[in-house]
Design a protein around this motif. Structure first.
Motif, PDB file in Angstrom:
ATOM      1  N   ARG A  27       0.834  -1.206   0.000  1.00  0.00           N
ATOM      2  CA  ARG A  27       0.000   0.000   0.000  1.00  0.00           C
ATOM      3  C   ARG A  27       0.870   1.258   0.000  1.00  0.00           C
ATOM      4  N   ALA A  28       1.961   1.237   0.768  1.00  0.00           N
ATOM      5  CA  ALA A  28       2.871   2.382   0.816  1.00  0.00           C
ATOM      6  C   ALA A  28       3.515   2.641  -0.547  1.00  0.00           C
ATOM      7  N   ARG A  29       3.680   1.585  -1.343  1.00  0.00           N
ATOM      8  CA  ARG A  29       4.238   1.717  -2.696  1.00  0.00           C
ATOM      9  C   ARG A  29       3.169   2.002  -3.737  1.00  0.00           C
ATOM     10  N   GLY A  30       1.907   2.087  -3.309  1.00  0.00           N
ATOM     11  CA  GLY A  30       0.813   2.347  -4.240  1.00  0.00           C
ATOM     12  C   GLY A  30       0.409   1.142  -5.055  1.00  0.00           C
ATOM     13  N   GLN A  31       0.670  -0.060  -4.545  1.00  0.00           N
ATOM     14  CA  GLN A  31       0.419  -1.279  -5.304  1.00  0.00           C
ATOM     15  C   GLN A  31      -0.704  -2.134  -4.723  1.00  0.00           C
ATOM     16  N   ALA A  32      -1.423  -1.644  -3.741  1.00  0.00           N
ATOM     17  CA  ALA A  32      -2.486  -2.420  -3.100  1.00  0.00           C
ATOM     18  C   ALA A  32      -3.851  -1.905  -3.553  1.00  0.00           C
ATOM     19  N   PRO A  33      -4.900  -2.714  -3.361  1.00  0.00           N
ATOM     20  CA  PRO A  33      -6.237  -2.228  -3.683  1.00  0.00           C
ATOM     21  C   PRO A  33      -6.603  -1.023  -2.821  1.00  0.00           C
ATOM     22  N   ARG A  34      -7.478  -0.182  -3.339  1.00  0.00           N
ATOM     23  CA  ARG A  34      -7.901   1.027  -2.631  1.00  0.00           C
ATOM     24  C   ARG A  34      -8.706   0.657  -1.384  1.00  0.00           C
ATOM     25  N   LEU A  35      -8.429   1.351  -0.287  1.00  0.00           N
ATOM     26  CA  LEU A  35      -9.133   1.147   0.980  1.00  0.00           C
ATOM     27  C   LEU A  35     -10.110   2.282   1.236  1.00  0.00           C
ATOM     28  N   SER A  36     -11.191   1.961   1.924  1.00  0.00           N
ATOM     29  CA  SER A  36     -12.128   2.973   2.417  1.00  0.00           C
ATOM     30  C   SER A  36     -12.082   2.897   3.935  1.00  0.00           C
ATOM     31  N   LYS A  37     -11.914   4.038   4.573  1.00  0.00           N
ATOM     32  CA  LYS A  37     -11.836   4.075   6.026  1.00  0.00           C
ATOM     33  C   LYS A  37     -13.187   4.482   6.599  1.00  0.00           C
ATOM     34  N   LEU A  38     -13.683   3.697   7.549  1.00  0.00           N
ATOM     35  CA  LEU A  38     -14.949   3.983   8.211  1.00  0.00           C
ATOM     36  C   LEU A  38     -14.719   4.971   9.350  1.00  0.00           C
ATOM     37  N   PRO A  39     -15.771   5.635   9.816  1.00  0.00           N
ATOM     38  CA  PRO A  39     -15.614   6.592  10.920  1.00  0.00           C
ATOM     39  C   PRO A  39     -15.012   5.986  12.197  1.00  0.00           C
ATOM     40  N   ASN A  40     -15.208   4.668  12.404  1.00  0.00           N
ATOM     41  CA  ASN A  40     -14.655   4.027  13.598  1.00  0.00           C
ATOM     42  C   ASN A  40     -13.205   3.585  13.415  1.00  0.00           C
TER      43      ASN A  40
END
Length: 62
Positions: A27-40
């Motif tokens: 993810r730090a290299r921009g090679q992972a699927p996109r994440l969505s962060k929830l309010p919790n």
């Protein structure tokens, strides 16, 4: 309209057979699927984003 499927990070890691640390390095290299962060603070990955990521991995390997 049906709500798109959202997977937990644990479900994603199990499916792609990867450790959490390796996933976050990718993810730090921009090679992972996109994440969505929830309010919790929890994260989710949409099934569509994960499938697109798999397809892109196959294209790079070919």
């Amino acid at each position: 309209m049906a709500c798109p499927e959202k997977l937990t990070l644990t479900e994603v890691l199990t499916e792609i057979k990867m450790s959490r640390a390796a996933f976050y390095r990718m993810r730090a290299r921009g090679q992972a699927p996109r994440l969505s962060k929830l309010p919790n603070g929890q994260v989710r990955v949409s099934r569509a984003d994960l499938d697109a990521w798999w397809d892109a991995c196959e294209e790079r390997a070919a």
